[in-house]
Design a protein around this motif. Structure first.
Motif: not given
Ligand code: SAH
Ligand code: SF4
Ligand code: F3S
Length: 472
Positions: A280, A283, A297-298, A300-302, A305, A318, A338, A341-342
């Motif tokens: 990553a 963040g 960042r969005e 990456y998180l998508e 997911g 990562t 991050l 969240e991750a």
């Protein structure tokens, strides 16, 4: 047929008969593989392995340039080798790899360590036997940093394991992340021919290899430069069909190129392991932009997911960097967020290190060394908590391990990896290297797990168990 692809075109003079070599390797898996090729070439020239530098006629250092620290270690090592050279005039010293590929660095090494015989870059690898033969007699360092390397197909490989093999699929990198030296020292992307990779994987399986790790700085751009109509997802799907292999891994993936098709292949794959290393780096969108990473960042998180949905048991690891030039406390806070969240299984964390010649090295970098270290510590502390929390959820589960061999710290223990790439230590008297075993996880730590072997039931085949390790 497979053998022709890996051995046929290589010829070298037998200049090493009766002589011993040792190779000291820094850096990433690409360098580990290059070391196996260099060793293969040396053995074709008649050299055999030495147990220690004092015992060697040829000492080769395979260097890394990604941060300052590995470069400094090489300089320190060469300083110490000066004494060996004084005692043994016939000793040949060679320095290869990413550090030597930089012309200014190569010239500097030659000036500071004039007793070195050969300094050669990554592109020179296929002509190593010829330049080594030339360099042995010369009175001063021979430098080869030319970028006209020629094909790497067909070079001999001396593999360091009998059950795990590195398998490069693409060399070089086109991404030019602003902090990174790799594109400067490894050149542009060159994908290997699809049929050569498949043939090599088949011959590895036939030779008894159980696990392969596909290598590339960015495996997801495999095929872009070849126009054969194959991409990385196609390659992975094809390799997944090879009988005899139990596990397939690959390194490294760039988030901007990870395709939905690849996620699909991973979810359907039998041998493709449930682990993805997806750097990553940061963040903060502002920093990601300055790094030239070309995702947010969005995004990456998508992506992670989608991966977790498609491959439910997947472990995610990562790389993260702190103190990129201009990183504010708020930017750093977004990297910290991050983590939460991750929830990575593990993160490799680095303090940004300026690399001469890269775009980021020209940006002002006012943060103090103490502040940089403090950010790294905060990041590591939080990630360690998360890694431990995730590992604790595995206690009580039964997992399939591929055994790597005796544990380095305790000879009464064996070490293995889960399909999710977690390290597990368990007690066993016999050496089970290269076997599949089942263990129950009994303890969780930040970097590894403890397990207890579950003895196979009479009549079952102990080294061929597991959900998807089995063929067909
Ligand atoms: N091709 C891979 C790995 C590149 S190097 C990739 O793209 O992910 C491995 C890691 O080293 C990078 O992911 C990055 O986190 C770190 N790194 C690279 N250049 C660096 C630098 N100049 N300073 C500190 N860390 C760096
Ligand atoms: Fe370096 Fe970026 Fe290429 Fe990875 S993708 S090797 S970090 S330039
Ligand atoms: Fe280092 Fe070269 Fe790998 S710079 S990280 S050895 S590609």
């Amino acid at each position: 047929m497979e053998k022709d692809l890996t051995e046929a075109s290589f010829r070298a003079d037998l200049i090493g008969e009766g002589k011993k070599y040792i190779i000291i390797t820094f850096g990433c898996q690409a360098n580990e593989f290059d070391t196996e090729v260099l060793a293969g070439m040396l053995e074709s020239m008649g050299y055999c392995t030495a147990s220690a530098p004092e015992d060697a006629d040829l000492i080769l250092i395979n260097t890394c340039a990604v941060r300052r620290k590995p470069e400094e270690k090489v300089a320190g090592m060469l300083g110490r080798l000066r004494k060996l050279k004084e005692k043994n005039d016939g000793l040949v010293i060679a320095v290869g790899g990413c550090m030597s590929q930089q012309p200014a660095v190569a010239a500097d090494l030659a000036r500071r360590f004039p007793f070195v015989n050969l300094i050669f870059g990554t592109h020179a690898l296929p002509r190593f036997p010829q330049i080594l033969a030339q360099a042995r007699g010369a009175g001063r360092p021979l430098i080869d940093v030319a970028e006209n390397g020629g094909s790497r197909e067909g070079l001999p490989v001396r593999r360091s394991s009998s059950f795990h093999a590195w398998l490069p699929v693409i060399y070089g990198c086109n991404n030019y992340c602003s902090y990174c030296i790799v594109p400067h020292v490894r050149g542009r992307e060159r994908s290997r021919p699809f049929k050569n990779i498949v043939a090599e994987a088949r011959s590895l399986a036939a030779a008894g290899y159980k696990e392969i790790t596909l290598l590339g700085q960015n495996v997801n751009s495999y095929g872009n430069d070849r126009k054969e109509g194959y991409d990385f997802a196609d390659l992975l799907a094809e390799l997944d069909r090879i009988e005899g292999l139990w596990r397939i891994r690959f390194l490294t993936s760039h988030p901007k190129d990870l395709s939905p098709r690849l996620i699909g292949v991973m979810s359907r794959g039998k041998k493709i392991c449930e682990h993805l290393h997806l750097p990553a780096q940061a963040g903060s969108n502002r920093i990601l932009k300055m790094m030239n990473r070309r995702y947010t960042r969005e995004k990456y998180l998508e992506l992670i997911g989608a991966l977790r949905e498609a491959v439910p048991r997947i472990a995610l690891t990562t790389d993260l960097m702190v103190a990129f030039p201009g990183e504010s406390e708020a930017d750093f806070g977004e990297t910290m967020d991050l983590l939460d969240e991750a929830r990575f299984d593990q993160a490799y964390t680095f303090i940004y290190s300026p690399r001469p010649g890269t775009a980021a090295a020209r940006i002002d970098d006012p943060l103090s060394a103490a502040d940089k270290r403090e950010r790294l510590q905060r990041l590591v502390r939080r990630q360690n908590q998360i890694s431990l929390e995730i590992n604790r959820t595995l206690v009580g589960q039964t997992v399939e391990l591929m055994v790597e061999g005796r544990s380095k710290s305790d000879p009464a223990m064996q070490s293995g990896r889960t399909r999710t790439n977690k390290l597990v230590h368990f007690a066993a008297s016999a050496d089970l290297g290269g076997k599949l075993v089942e263990v129950e996880i009994t303890g969780a730590f930040t970097w590894y797990l403890a397990g207890k072997r579950i003895e196979p039931l009479p009549g079952s085949v102990p080294d061929r168990m597991g959900r998807s390790g089995r063929d067909g």
